[in-house]
Structure formats: C-alpha cells, structure tokens
Design an enzyme around this catalytic site. Structure first.
Site, short mmCIF file in Angstrom:
data_model
loop_
_atom_site.label_atom_id
_atom_site.label_comp_id
_atom_site.label_asym_id
_atom_site.label_seq_id
_atom_site.Cartn_x
_atom_site.Cartn_y
_atom_site.Cartn_z
N ASP A 261 -16.92 8.04 -1.52
CA ASP A 261 -15.56 7.97 -0.92
C ASP A 261 -15.17 9.14 -0.37
O ASP A 261 -15.83 10.12 -0.53
CB ASP A 261 -14.46 7.44 -1.94
CG ASP A 261 -13.05 7.16 -1.38
OD1 ASP A 261 -12.86 7.42 0.10
OD2 ASP A 261 -12.17 6.86 -2.16
N ARG B 283 -13.84 -7.32 2.89
CA ARG B 283 -12.23 -7.19 2.53
C ARG B 283 -11.42 -8.43 2.72
O ARG B 283 -10.64 -8.80 2.00
CB ARG B 283 -11.72 -5.89 3.38
CG ARG B 283 -12.21 -4.25 2.93
CD ARG B 283 -12.27 -3.89 1.43
NE ARG B 283 -10.70 -4.25 1.09
CZ ARG B 283 -9.97 -3.51 1.67
NH1 ARG B 283 -9.90 -2.41 2.12
NH2 ARG B 283 -8.51 -3.76 0.86
N HIS C 60 -7.36 0.92 -6.41
CA HIS C 60 -7.58 0.13 -5.18
C HIS C 60 -8.37 -1.05 -5.44
O HIS C 60 -9.63 -1.34 -5.14
CB HIS C 60 -8.48 1.00 -4.00
CG HIS C 60 -8.43 0.44 -2.66
ND1 HIS C 60 -7.54 -0.49 -2.17
CD2 HIS C 60 -9.02 1.16 -1.50
CE1 HIS C 60 -7.87 -0.52 -1.01
NE2 HIS C 60 -8.76 0.13 -0.43
N CYS D 20 -16.16 2.80 1.10
CA CYS D 20 -15.14 1.96 1.19
C CYS D 20 -14.46 2.07 2.68
O CYS D 20 -13.75 1.21 3.02
CB CYS D 20 -13.80 2.30 0.34
SG CYS D 20 -13.40 3.89 0.17
N GLN E 35 -10.21 -3.47 -2.94
CA GLN E 35 -11.47 -2.90 -2.48
C GLN E 35 -12.63 -3.35 -3.21
O GLN E 35 -13.75 -3.57 -2.66
CB GLN E 35 -11.23 -1.43 -2.25
CG GLN E 35 -12.69 -0.66 -1.90
CD GLN E 35 -12.84 -0.83 -0.34
OE1 GLN E 35 -11.97 -0.62 0.55
NE2 GLN E 35 -13.97 -1.06 0.00
N ARG F 80 0.85 -1.21 -0.02
CA ARG F 80 -0.04 0.01 -0.11
C ARG F 80 1.00 1.34 0.15
O ARG F 80 1.90 1.41 0.81
CB ARG F 80 -0.97 0.05 1.08
CG ARG F 80 -1.39 1.54 1.42
CD ARG F 80 -2.40 1.63 2.51
NE ARG F 80 -3.87 1.07 1.77
CZ ARG F 80 -4.97 1.44 2.46
NH1 ARG F 80 -5.13 2.34 3.25
NH2 ARG F 80 -6.04 0.77 2.01
N1 NVA Z 1 -9.56 7.36 -1.92
C1 NVA Z 1 -9.22 6.81 -0.21
C2 NVA Z 1 -9.28 5.41 -0.22
C3 NVA Z 1 -9.02 5.11 1.05
C4 NVA Z 1 -9.51 3.60 1.33
C5 NVA Z 1 -7.67 7.16 -0.23
O1 NVA Z 1 -6.73 6.92 -1.05
O2 NVA Z 1 -7.26 7.95 0.88
N1 CP Z 2 -10.97 0.77 2.50
C1 CP Z 2 -9.78 0.91 3.03
O1 CP Z 2 -8.68 0.51 2.18
O2 CP Z 2 -9.55 1.19 4.13
P1 CP Z 2 -8.29 1.36 5.22
O3 CP Z 2 -7.70 2.74 4.47
O4 CP Z 2 -8.46 1.32 6.41
O5 CP Z 2 -7.37 0.04 4.71
#
Ligand code: NVA
Ligand code: CP
Length: 331
Positions: free
Chosen positions: A231, A317, A135, A272, A138, A108
């Site tokens: 989101d 998830r 992602h 998400c 997700q 990540r």
């Molecule tokens: N679009 C958000 C998703 C978090 C799971 C981010 O990248 O922060």
């Molecule tokens: N939805 C998601 O990816 O959550 P986190 O950022 O907590 O992993």
C-alpha cells in the site's frame, strides 16, 4: 452456524465470524456472476443509501454508487463540505437525522471513533469505507481476488510489505487471522502494528489453522509467498510524513528483485490502489522533484507485470460491497 448479518453494521472484520466472512464472499461471487450474465439483482429496490466522504475516493465511492444502482437502491453522495457533519452539528445528531431518512450509511473518514458513533446512533446499518484504523471492505475484495487467482484462502501465504501499521495492514491482519491464511507483515519495526492487535490476530489465527508473523526482514519474509501486497507509504491525512517514510520504506519497495526473492514464479501482486508506480500523477511528480524517486511502494515493472491483479481487485470492490449492503439490509 452463521449468525444473521441482517441489520448489522460493518465496521471491522473483528465483528464477523469466519463463516460470516465466507458468506459475504460467496454472495459477492454470485453478484459478480449475475452482473456478468446481465441478470438483474435489484434486492435493495426502494432503499436509500447515504455515502459520507470526509476523504477523497475513486474506488470506494464508485463501487458503492454502482453497487447501489445495480441493487435498485438510490445512492446520495454527501461530501465533507455538503453537510454540517461535525462542524455545526454533532456526529450523534447527524446519525439520528440520517437514520430517519436512509436505510444504510457508508462512512469514509479520519477517526474510527466517528464511524462507531454513527453506528451507535443511526439505527440503520453503517459501513466503514476506510478510517484511520481499518479498511474492511477493501479486504473482502482482496480475499475474493486471492480466491479467484489461487483457488483458496486457507493456507495461502500472503505477505504485506511496507507501512505495517496502516488501515489496510490492520484489516489484512484481522481478516487473514479469521480466514486461516499464513500472513506476514514485513515493515520497519517503527511501523509494526499495535502489539495488542498482533496478539489478538495470533490467537484468532491459531484457532483457524493460520499464522501471523511480524518482521523487519523483508527478503526472508517474502520467500515462498503466494501473494505480495503493498500500500502507499503515506496514507491520506499523513502527507507531512513523506521524507521520513521514504527513508524508512525504500528497502521495502516491491520491485523485480523482491518478486524474485519469493522463489515462486506464480506469486500474485496486490495493491488496494491508488499506487505510486510512475510519474503520471501530481503527487508523484512532486515527490520526484523533492526526492528524486520515480516510483515508490511498487515499481512500474511489477505493477504492470503478469503477477499484478490490482485491477481485478479494484473491480471486486463493487461485487463485495454489494454483498455487504445486500446481506446487512436483507429482508
Ligand atoms: N492506506 C491508504 C489506503 C487508501 C485506499 C490510505 O489510508 O490512504
Ligand atoms: N482502495 C481504495 O479504497 O481506493 P479509493 O481510495 O479510491 O476509494
């Protein structure tokens, strides 16, 4: 016919056929049932899994960790300050080292190119746990949740409302096209997804009897929706954009009025997570002090309503990540 998923990396849904995505979802359902029934499913006994995190995470980290343990594998969390990654050692060299020790690597982070570089050099499957571009794990969880709630994916009218060019929106666009959903992104035109990605998705959607619409007309977009998705307005790494995004995205808040505009009493609501739906977070309080908002992308009322399936989505998830690991590492 499904090509083998074994030994492949999972970086974007673009790399997977509709039947491979179906296989991932079917496998996830089986893992979910086994977990509920207490049936051991230790397919990855003896495997070692590296979990690299450049950004924070609750769901992705815990889903990978519990999935590893349930599957009999050992998860090793490698936070951004724990390893030399990119600081004293290149991504390429790190990939080669980790590939000698681990059977699979979750990443990540910020740049999508980093996860591609890891996959190119690790020699073991690499799984994308979120990058600036997409992602994909997700969206597997989102699709499992939609199937559970609505009994199908193909033909479902899914409307994503908000920041139309972020990682989640991009992956929903690709996944929906592959699985034949009728998918709409409703966002301000300055936040539309990249045109090349939209054209790709429209072509793939046509092949799969689905459709893709990108619009700034949110009221019209949500009419007849089976599922509404939003989101955060500001993704991780973009924190200096709050003022601009709040101004742009306030008309795209998922609230009672927007849910009414679907004209469908059974519309489900997905997110998400994490979500800004109340003042029970530090960031939420700061935004309130600065801009006077008590909620952002979704109101507390909708978040807690009977339409909301966000915690099923969060649980899913884990089941879908099990499927990704088990099928790519499968014997
Ligand atoms: N679009 C958000 C998703 C978090 C799971 C981010 O990248 O922060
Ligand atoms: N939805 C998601 O990816 O959550 P986190 O950022 O907590 O992993």
């Amino acid at each position: 016919m499904t090509r083998g998923i074994q030994s492949r990396s999972f970086l974007t849904l673009q790399d997977f056929t509709p039947s491979e995505i179906t296989l991932l979802l079917t496998t996830a359902k089986q893992f979910k049932q086994m977990k509920m029934l207490g049936i051991p499913h230790r397919q990855l006994e003896g495997k070692n899994i590296a979990l690299i995190f450049e950004k924070p995470s609750t769901r992705t980290r815990t889903a990978f960790t519990v999935a590893c343990v349930d599957l009999g594998a050992h998860p090793e969390y490698l936070g951004k300050d724990d390893i030399q990654f990119g600081k004293k050692e290149s991504v390429e060299d790190t990939a080669k080292v980790l590939g000698r020790m681990f059977d699979g690597i979750q990443f990540r982070g910020f740049s999508h190119e980093t996860v591609e570089l890891l996959a190119e050099h690790a020699g073991v499957p690499v799984w994308n746990g979120l990058t600036d571009r997409c992602h994909p794990t997700q969206v597997l969880a989102d699709f499992l949740t939609i199937e559970e709630q609505l009994g199908k994916l193909k033909g479902v009218k899914l409307v994503y409302v908000g920041d139309g060019r972020n990682n989640v929106a991009n992956s929903l666009l690709i996944g929906s096209a592959k699985m034949g959903l009728h998918f709409t992104i409703a966002s301000p035109s300055s936040l539309f997804p990249e045109q090349a990605l939209v054209e790709y998705a429209q072509e793939v959607a046509r092949e799969n009897q689905g459709s893709i619409i990108i619009t700034d007309d949110v009221k019209k977009a949500v009419h007849g929706a089976d599922a509404i998705y939003t989101d955060v307005w500001v993704s991780m790494g973009e924190e200096d954009l709050f003022a601009e995004r709040i101004q742009l995205l306030q008309p795209y808040q998922v609230n009672g009025e927007l849910m009414e505009a679907t004209a469908n009493p059974y519309t489900i609501f997905l997110h998400c997570l994490p979500a800004f739906h109340d003042l029970n977070t530090d960031v939420g309080k700061k935004i309130f002090d600065q801009f006077g908002l008590t909620e952002m992308e979704v109101t507390d009322e909708v978040f807690r309503s009977k339409h909301s399936v966000v915690f099923d989505e969060a649980e899913n998830r884990m089941h879908t990540i099990k499927a990704v690991m088990a099928l790519t590492l499968g014997r």
